[in-house]
Enzyme design. Structure first.
Site, PDB file in Angstrom:
ATOM      1  N   THR A  68       0.912  -1.059  -0.063  1.00 27.27           N
ATOM      2  CA  THR A  68       0.076   0.014  -0.118  1.00 27.27           C
ATOM      3  C   THR A  68       0.751   1.297  -0.030  1.00 27.27           C
ATOM      4  OG1 THR A  68      -0.178   0.351   2.252  1.00 27.27           O
ATOM      5  CG2 THR A  68      -1.575  -1.378   1.386  1.00 27.27           C
ATOM      6  N   CYS A  69       0.395   2.287   0.065  1.00 26.20           N
ATOM      7  CA  CYS A  69       1.114   3.707  -0.002  1.00 26.20           C
ATOM      8  C   CYS A  69       1.979   3.904   1.334  1.00 26.20           C
ATOM      9  CB  CYS A  69       0.305   4.848  -0.221  1.00 26.20           C
ATOM     10  SG  CYS A  69      -1.074   5.129   1.000  1.00 26.20           S
ATOM     11  N   ASN A  70       1.531   2.913   2.687  1.00 29.97           N
ATOM     12  CA  ASN A  70       2.156   3.270   3.747  1.00 29.97           C
ATOM     13  C   ASN A  70       3.067   1.959   4.191  1.00 29.97           C
ATOM     14  OD1 ASN A  70       0.857   5.880   4.242  1.00 29.97           O
ATOM     15  ND2 ASN A  70      -0.889   4.896   4.723  1.00 29.97           N
ATOM     16  N   ARG A  71       3.017   0.723   3.333  1.00 31.48           N
ATOM     17  CA  ARG A  71       3.562  -0.278   3.752  1.00 31.48           C
ATOM     18  C   ARG A  71       3.797  -1.281   2.597  1.00 31.48           C
ATOM     19  NH1 ARG A  71       2.557  -2.296   8.063  1.00 31.48           N
ATOM     20  NH2 ARG A  71       0.882  -0.444   8.916  1.00 31.48           N
TER      21      ARG A  71
ATOM     22  N   GLU B 175      -8.136   2.300  11.012  1.00 34.63           N
ATOM     23  CA  GLU B 175      -8.972   2.754   9.663  1.00 34.63           C
ATOM     24  C   GLU B 175      -9.200   1.495   9.019  1.00 34.63           C
ATOM     25  OE1 GLU B 175      -7.440   2.245   6.537  1.00 34.63           O
ATOM     26  OE2 GLU B 175      -5.475   1.410   7.011  1.00 34.63           O
TER      27      GLU B 175
ATOM     28  N   GLY C 288       0.216  17.548  -2.023  1.00 35.30           N
ATOM     29  CA  GLY C 288       1.024  16.924  -1.098  1.00 35.30           C
ATOM     30  C   GLY C 288       0.936  15.510  -1.206  1.00 35.30           C
ATOM     31  N   ALA C 289       1.745  14.657  -1.193  1.00 35.82           N
ATOM     32  CA  ALA C 289       1.704  13.104  -1.393  1.00 35.82           C
ATOM     33  C   ALA C 289       2.130  12.538  -0.211  1.00 35.82           C
ATOM     34  CB  ALA C 289       2.147  12.668  -2.716  1.00 35.82           C
ATOM     35  N   GLY C 290       2.566  13.214   0.811  1.00 37.65           N
ATOM     36  CA  GLY C 290       2.917  12.456   2.070  1.00 37.65           C
ATOM     37  C   GLY C 290       1.754  11.945   2.799  1.00 37.65           C
TER      38      GLY C 290
ATOM     39  N   GLY D   3      -1.511  14.195   2.899  1.00 37.57           N
ATOM     40  CA  GLY D   3      -2.057  14.104   1.755  1.00 37.57           C
ATOM     41  C   GLY D   3      -2.652  12.791   1.455  1.00 37.57           C
TER      42      GLY D   3
END
Length: 449
Positions: A51-54, A109, A183-185, A188
């Site tokens: 995913t975007c976070n892992r 989430e 922002g894509a952090g 964002g």
């Protein structure tokens, strides 16, 4: 397929890694990572989630050391401090925590459990799911579902990104609206994901680094596009909602950029500010800053942290059940292997003995039954003690003993002795090379290194 394998995992996540490091780990897709891992020696099963976070991967092998070796190339360009390596029990617990939302940027989430399911099916399609991962991931999904139905872990707004969208949804009709996330952090990304759950019809993600914006845009189901910061002024007039969350030292949006925007809600969650406070002077533009949101998030963050403790207890309970299930399976598989091997030897030797007895004058049906019953009784008596020991080894999580037994009693290893391997009286020749001591040492070295 290995029924008694151990799980080994590796994780590169937001907890200690940057977006670039997460992107650098594994193949471009979870399915690609699974296929790569299955091609490695000793890997029986494989699973990956991205995913975007892992970016995480798990393998099932005969021992943890071999699993770590198979995962060595998963994140070769990522600094060691950003990598979390997980042994068998740690991997099982971590998968449950991921599915329950305890490892997410926003505790509890909901999106992650769907991502686990999708990754599970992708791994299955790639041939990576066997008995160990089937049980492990099914249990993780079950825990995730329990966490969301039996606790309030997913209630309320706890991130500034989701709070920004929640606030905008109260002030603006988001049905068929166009949203612009700058922002894509971390924040964002959370804002884009929160927008994905609303009625917006279009999401633009602007970022200095285009690939990062593309990655966030790919994370949502809503029609989304990635744009460069240089194109911000062109897109701004099209937006009904603007959420900014960059690390820019200077404001990116000033009053002149919004003079033709019409009615718009701007939510600036950046520090320092991305939006010049003077935009409040522009007609039909409403601006909210980070101070307006923090009071909203603090209350629900405390609530979710309290619920997280209840979920942790749930995970402890479910993990104990899963480990007990694995232990029983290990013992049952080892015992079944042992009896299968013994039955093959018994059948071979019994046939030979009955053939000789028939040649010496024959046996009655009753005598034949007596000889067969004797063979069965001998097998049962001889294997009673090993059976008890294997069940005890499983209860103590003594995987080495069980794996040694699986190899010693390999049901495929049932070839009769070669010529010269045994003397006429049934004793083994000293140079046969098949003595118990030599076999045992070889297996011990194999399973313990």
């Amino acid at each position: 397929m290995n029924q008694t394998g151990v799980l080994t995992g590796i994780s590169v996540s937001h907890a200690s890694a940057s977006i670039d490091e997460i992107n650098a780990a594994g193949a471009e897709s979870a399915r690609g990572t699974v296929s790569d891992l299955l091609a490695r020696p000793g890997v029986d099963e494989a699973f990956a989630i991205r995913t975007c976070n892992r970016s995480e991967a798990y393998v099932v092998t005969d021992r943890v050391a071999r699993g770590y070796h198979a995962l060595e190339s998963f994140a070769p360009d990522v600094r060691d401090g950003a990598i979390q390596r997980l042994a068998h029990e740690e991997s099982l617990r971590h998968l449950m925590r991921v599915a329950a939302g305890l490892e997410s940027l926003v505790i509890g989430e909901d999106q992650i459990i769907g991502q686990v399911r999708e990754s599970f099916e992708a791994a299955r399609a790639a041939g990576g799911i066997g008995p160990v991962l089937e049980d492990a991931i099914t249990k993780a999904i079950h825990v995730g579902e329990r966490a969301r139905t039996e606790t309030a872990i997913n209630e309320g707004v706890v991130s500034l990104g989701s709070a920004a969208v929640d606030l905008a949804d109260r002030r603006l009709d988001l049905a068929d609206a166009t949203a612009l996330v700058v922002g894509a952090g971390e924040m964002g990304t959370l804002a884009a994901r929160a927008l994905d759950d609303t009625g917006v019809s279009q999401i633009h993600v602007a970022n200095r680094t285009i690939p990062h914006a593309e990655y966030v845009a790919a994370e949502v189901d809503t029609d989304a596009t990635a744009i460069a910061l240089a194109d911000l002024a062109r897109v701004l007039p099209q937006a009904d909602l603007l959420v900014t969350a960059t690390g820019s030292p200077e404001p990116l949006v000033d009053p002149a950029d919004l003079t033709d925007a019409g009615e718009m809600v701007c939510v600036d969650i950046a520090r320092p500010r991305d939006v010049d406070p003077a935009v409040e002077s522009v007609d039909a533009v409403t601006l909210y800053d980070i101070d307006a949101l923090e009071s909203v998030t603090s209350r629900t963050r405390e609530q979710r942290e309290a619920e997280a403790r209840a979920v942790e207890e749930m995970i402890d309970e479910e993990l104990d059940r899963l480990l007990e299930s694995f232990k029983r399976r290990r013992a049952d598989d080892a015992i079944a292997s042992m009896y299968e091997s013994a039955d093959r030897v018994k059948a071979r030797e019994l046939e030979e003995a009955l053939t000789k007895l028939d040649a010496q004058g024959g046996l009655t049906a009753e005598q034949r039954e007596t000889v067969e019953a004797l063979a069965d009784a001998l097998v049962g008596q001889l294997l009673a003690a090993p059976t008890k020991s294997l069940r005890e080894a499983a209860g103590e999580d003594d995987l080495t003993t069980i794996q040694t037994a699986m190899q010693l009693f390999d049901p495929e290893f049932d070839a009769p002795p070669s010529d010269g391997a045994a003397t006429g009286n049934g004793t083994q020749s000293p140079d046969a090379g098949g003595g118990h001591e030599g076999r045992s040492d070889g297996v011990h070295n194999e399973v313990s290194d």
